[in-house]
Design a protein around this motif. Structure first.
Motif, PDB file in Angstrom:
ATOM      1  N   GLY A  98      47.556  23.207  19.709  1.00  0.00           N
ATOM      2  CA  GLY A  98      46.144  23.112  20.044  1.00  0.00           C
ATOM      3  C   GLY A  98      45.813  23.457  21.480  1.00  0.00           C
ATOM      4  O   GLY A  98      44.634  23.465  21.854  1.00  0.00           O
ATOM      5  N   LYS A  99      46.802  23.755  22.320  1.00  0.00           N
ATOM      6  CA  LYS A  99      46.543  24.073  23.723  1.00  0.00           C
ATOM      7  C   LYS A  99      46.328  25.568  23.910  1.00  0.00           C
ATOM      8  O   LYS A  99      46.936  26.391  23.230  1.00  0.00           O
ATOM      9  CB  LYS A  99      47.687  23.571  24.602  1.00  0.00           C
ATOM     10  CG  LYS A  99      47.738  22.048  24.719  1.00  0.00           C
ATOM     11  CD  LYS A  99      48.838  21.597  25.648  1.00  0.00           C
ATOM     12  CE  LYS A  99      48.724  20.101  25.937  1.00  0.00           C
ATOM     13  NZ  LYS A  99      48.711  19.275  24.742  1.00  0.00           N
ATOM     14  N   ARG A 100      45.462  25.905  24.838  1.00  0.00           N
ATOM     15  CA  ARG A 100      45.187  27.304  25.169  1.00  0.00           C
ATOM     16  C   ARG A 100      46.281  27.811  26.102  1.00  0.00           C
ATOM     17  O   ARG A 100      46.444  27.315  27.219  1.00  0.00           O
ATOM     18  CB  ARG A 100      43.818  27.434  25.832  1.00  0.00           C
ATOM     19  CG  ARG A 100      43.451  28.838  26.337  1.00  0.00           C
ATOM     20  CD  ARG A 100      43.400  29.850  25.199  1.00  0.00           C
ATOM     21  NE  ARG A 100      42.599  31.013  25.518  1.00  0.00           N
ATOM     22  CZ  ARG A 100      43.031  32.084  26.189  1.00  0.00           C
ATOM     23  NH1 ARG A 100      44.276  32.112  26.645  1.00  0.00           N
ATOM     24  NH2 ARG A 100      42.225  33.110  26.400  1.00  0.00           N
ATOM     25  N   ILE A 101      47.047  28.797  25.646  1.00  0.00           N
ATOM     26  CA  ILE A 101      48.148  29.365  26.436  1.00  0.00           C
ATOM     27  C   ILE A 101      47.687  30.683  27.056  1.00  0.00           C
ATOM     28  O   ILE A 101      47.100  31.532  26.390  1.00  0.00           O
ATOM     29  CB  ILE A 101      49.383  29.590  25.549  1.00  0.00           C
ATOM     30  CG1 ILE A 101      49.891  28.250  25.001  1.00  0.00           C
ATOM     31  CG2 ILE A 101      50.494  30.294  26.333  1.00  0.00           C
ATOM     32  CD1 ILE A 101      50.997  28.384  23.974  1.00  0.00           C
ATOM     33  N   ASN A 102      47.981  30.859  28.346  1.00  0.00           N
ATOM     34  CA  ASN A 102      47.603  32.079  29.051  1.00  0.00           C
ATOM     35  C   ASN A 102      48.793  32.978  29.393  1.00  0.00           C
ATOM     36  O   ASN A 102      48.626  34.182  29.576  1.00  0.00           O
ATOM     37  CB  ASN A 102      46.870  31.729  30.351  1.00  0.00           C
ATOM     38  CG  ASN A 102      45.504  31.126  30.094  1.00  0.00           C
ATOM     39  OD1 ASN A 102      44.762  31.607  29.243  1.00  0.00           O
ATOM     40  ND2 ASN A 102      45.174  30.055  30.807  1.00  0.00           N
ATOM     41  N   GLU A 103      49.983  32.376  29.472  1.00  0.00           N
ATOM     42  CA  GLU A 103      51.154  33.165  29.868  1.00  0.00           C
ATOM     43  C   GLU A 103      52.419  32.393  29.506  1.00  0.00           C
ATOM     44  O   GLU A 103      52.456  31.158  29.580  1.00  0.00           O
ATOM     45  CB  GLU A 103      51.137  33.420  31.381  1.00  0.00           C
ATOM     46  CG  GLU A 103      52.308  34.224  31.912  1.00  0.00           C
ATOM     47  CD  GLU A 103      52.278  34.335  33.437  1.00  0.00           C
ATOM     48  OE1 GLU A 103      53.258  34.867  33.986  1.00  0.00           O
ATOM     49  OE2 GLU A 103      51.302  33.891  34.064  1.00  0.00           O
ATOM     50  N   VAL A 104      53.455  33.140  29.113  1.00  0.00           N
ATOM     51  CA  VAL A 104      54.759  32.548  28.819  1.00  0.00           C
ATOM     52  C   VAL A 104      55.826  33.377  29.522  1.00  0.00           C
ATOM     53  O   VAL A 104      55.812  34.607  29.457  1.00  0.00           O
ATOM     54  CB  VAL A 104      55.036  32.514  27.299  1.00  0.00           C
ATOM     55  CG1 VAL A 104      56.485  32.094  27.022  1.00  0.00           C
ATOM     56  CG2 VAL A 104      54.072  31.579  26.595  1.00  0.00           C
ATOM     57  N   ASN A 105      56.754  32.684  30.206  1.00  0.00           N
ATOM     58  CA  ASN A 105      57.873  33.356  30.866  1.00  0.00           C
ATOM     59  C   ASN A 105      59.182  32.699  30.430  1.00  0.00           C
ATOM     60  O   ASN A 105      59.345  31.480  30.561  1.00  0.00           O
ATOM     61  CB  ASN A 105      57.728  33.264  32.392  1.00  0.00           C
ATOM     62  CG  ASN A 105      56.504  33.993  32.895  1.00  0.00           C
ATOM     63  OD1 ASN A 105      56.389  35.204  32.748  1.00  0.00           O
ATOM     64  ND2 ASN A 105      55.561  33.256  33.461  1.00  0.00           N
ATOM     65  N   ILE A 106      60.085  33.501  29.910  1.00  0.00           N
ATOM     66  CA  ILE A 106      61.379  33.023  29.424  1.00  0.00           C
ATOM     67  C   ILE A 106      62.475  33.754  30.184  1.00  0.00           C
ATOM     68  O   ILE A 106      62.421  34.979  30.339  1.00  0.00           O
ATOM     69  CB  ILE A 106      61.522  33.261  27.911  1.00  0.00           C
ATOM     70  CG1 ILE A 106      60.495  32.416  27.132  1.00  0.00           C
ATOM     71  CG2 ILE A 106      62.933  32.964  27.436  1.00  0.00           C
ATOM     72  CD1 ILE A 106      60.428  32.735  25.650  1.00  0.00           C
ATOM     73  N   TYR A 107      63.465  32.993  30.656  1.00  0.00           N
ATOM     74  CA  TYR A 107      64.554  33.607  31.417  1.00  0.00           C
ATOM     75  C   TYR A 107      65.887  33.007  30.973  1.00  0.00           C
ATOM     76  O   TYR A 107      66.021  31.786  30.838  1.00  0.00           O
ATOM     77  CB  TYR A 107      64.362  33.348  32.916  1.00  0.00           C
ATOM     78  CG  TYR A 107      65.375  34.057  33.798  1.00  0.00           C
ATOM     79  CD1 TYR A 107      65.088  35.275  34.391  1.00  0.00           C
ATOM     80  CD2 TYR A 107      66.632  33.505  34.019  1.00  0.00           C
ATOM     81  CE1 TYR A 107      66.018  35.932  35.190  1.00  0.00           C
ATOM     82  CE2 TYR A 107      67.574  34.156  34.804  1.00  0.00           C
ATOM     83  CZ  TYR A 107      67.261  35.361  35.386  1.00  0.00           C
ATOM     84  OH  TYR A 107      68.183  36.016  36.163  1.00  0.00           O
ATOM     85  N   CYS A 108      66.860  33.871  30.766  1.00  0.00           N
ATOM     86  CA  CYS A 108      68.213  33.409  30.457  1.00  0.00           C
ATOM     87  C   CYS A 108      69.210  34.341  31.136  1.00  0.00           C
ATOM     88  O   CYS A 108      69.359  35.497  30.736  1.00  0.00           O
ATOM     89  CB  CYS A 108      68.465  33.380  28.956  1.00  0.00           C
ATOM     90  SG  CYS A 108      70.101  32.732  28.526  1.00  0.00           S
TER      91      CYS A 108
END
Length: 303
Positions: free
Chosen positions: A130-140
């Motif tokens: 239900g939250k408004r997401i603006n950006e996602v960053n994933i690092y491995c």
């Protein structure tokens, strides 16, 4: 419980240890490629798929090199044995007919991506609803030569393209949990390379951009970072959620909101308990071969 192991390597040993906790009386059978293969305590060696005739195997764990997963699945489909397939499903695309054969024979399948069972990611999946997401960053990023001490990393599956290796697919966990958390992306852009000092023929760097309706998810994977880092950052309208996967901890605007003492190795037992109690016993469709193939397309399509 009787379990067949195809591919008796380091990953298989983790599954075996977890199963012995779940069921101390479990019987293991291992499909070996050579009559001269060593014997391991409590494991019965088999040397032909015909040796399975007459054995009532509860399920098979496929944990051999990805490049031979397709061949292994083909050999096991006629046996009508449920399949627990170590990620990634295949090393390349173009195997839709195998998925159809699985369906035609009503074979239960599960593709093992154990990070879905890590407490910090389970918490995150519920938290972001239900939250408004603006950006996602994933690092491995981690250092491939440190993965298997005492073994020349250049000889391993991970370092060899012909064996189905390469960071872009070896670390498919990051693509998998992005799919699990956010769904199927509308658009995928990617860059793969092997320019580092590791000098391997498989890709040692991958950069994905997954496009969703209201945000983009950026995923960076590499084999050459000496100080391991594995993180997920979700930027919402009013807060930033940061997940440190190596520490199994979630931060909300830098304050801890979830912390677990469990480690990634603990997820192997949790995953197998789920597979036995939910997938096998209740026919729960969770990360089936069909779903895993969709994730594989994100990794490999147009590669």
């Amino acid at each position: 419980m009787k379990v067949l192991i195809v591919g008796l390597g380091s990953i298989a040993s983790k599954h075996i240890a977890a199963l012995r906790i779940i069921d101390p009386n479990v019987e293991f059978y291992a499909m070996r490629s050579s009559i001269n293969a060593d014997s391991k305590k409590g494991i019965i060696n088999l040397f032909s798929f015909d040796d399975l005739n007459g054995l009532e195997i509860d399920f098979a764990i496929i944990s051999n090199p990805t490049s031979v997963h397709k061949e292994t699945v083909d050999r096991l489909i006629p046996k009508k044995i449920p399949l627990f397939i170590e990620k990634p499903l295949f090393s390349k695309l173009g195997y839709e007919e195998v998925l159809q054969e699985i369906q035609n024979n009503k074979i239960t399948t599960y593709v093992a991506c154990n990070l879905r069972f890590l407490d910090c990611l389970k918490f995150t999946k519920n938290y972001i609803q239900g939250k408004r997401i603006n950006e996602v960053n994933i690092y491995c990023g981690s250092y491939l030569p440190d993965w298997r001490p005492g073994i020349d990393y250049k000889t391993t599956y991970s370092a060899n393209k012909k064996l189905g290796g390469g960071v872009h697919i070896d670390l498919i966990h990051e693509i998998d949990y992005a799919y699990w958390l956010f769904g199927k992306p509308q658009k995928v852009n990617k860059v793969f390379s092997n320019k580092s000092s590791l000098n391997i023929d498989a890709y040692d760097y991958a950069n994905y951009m997954l496009g969703y309706a209201t945000f983009n998810a950026n995923i960076i994977l590499n084999y050459f970072r000496r100080d391991p880092k594995r993180t997920l950052e979700i930027v919402c309208d009013d807060q930033t959620l940061t997940i440190n996967i190596l520490k199994n901890t979630v931060y909300h605007n830098q304050e801890i909101v979830c912390m677990s003492e469990k480690t990634i190795i603990d997820t192997y037992e949790d995953q197998l308990r789920f597979f036995i109690n939910e997938v096998l016993a209740k026919d729960n469709k969770f990360n089936t071969a069909n779903e895993a193939y969709k994730i594989l397309k994100i990794c490999l399509e147009n590669d």
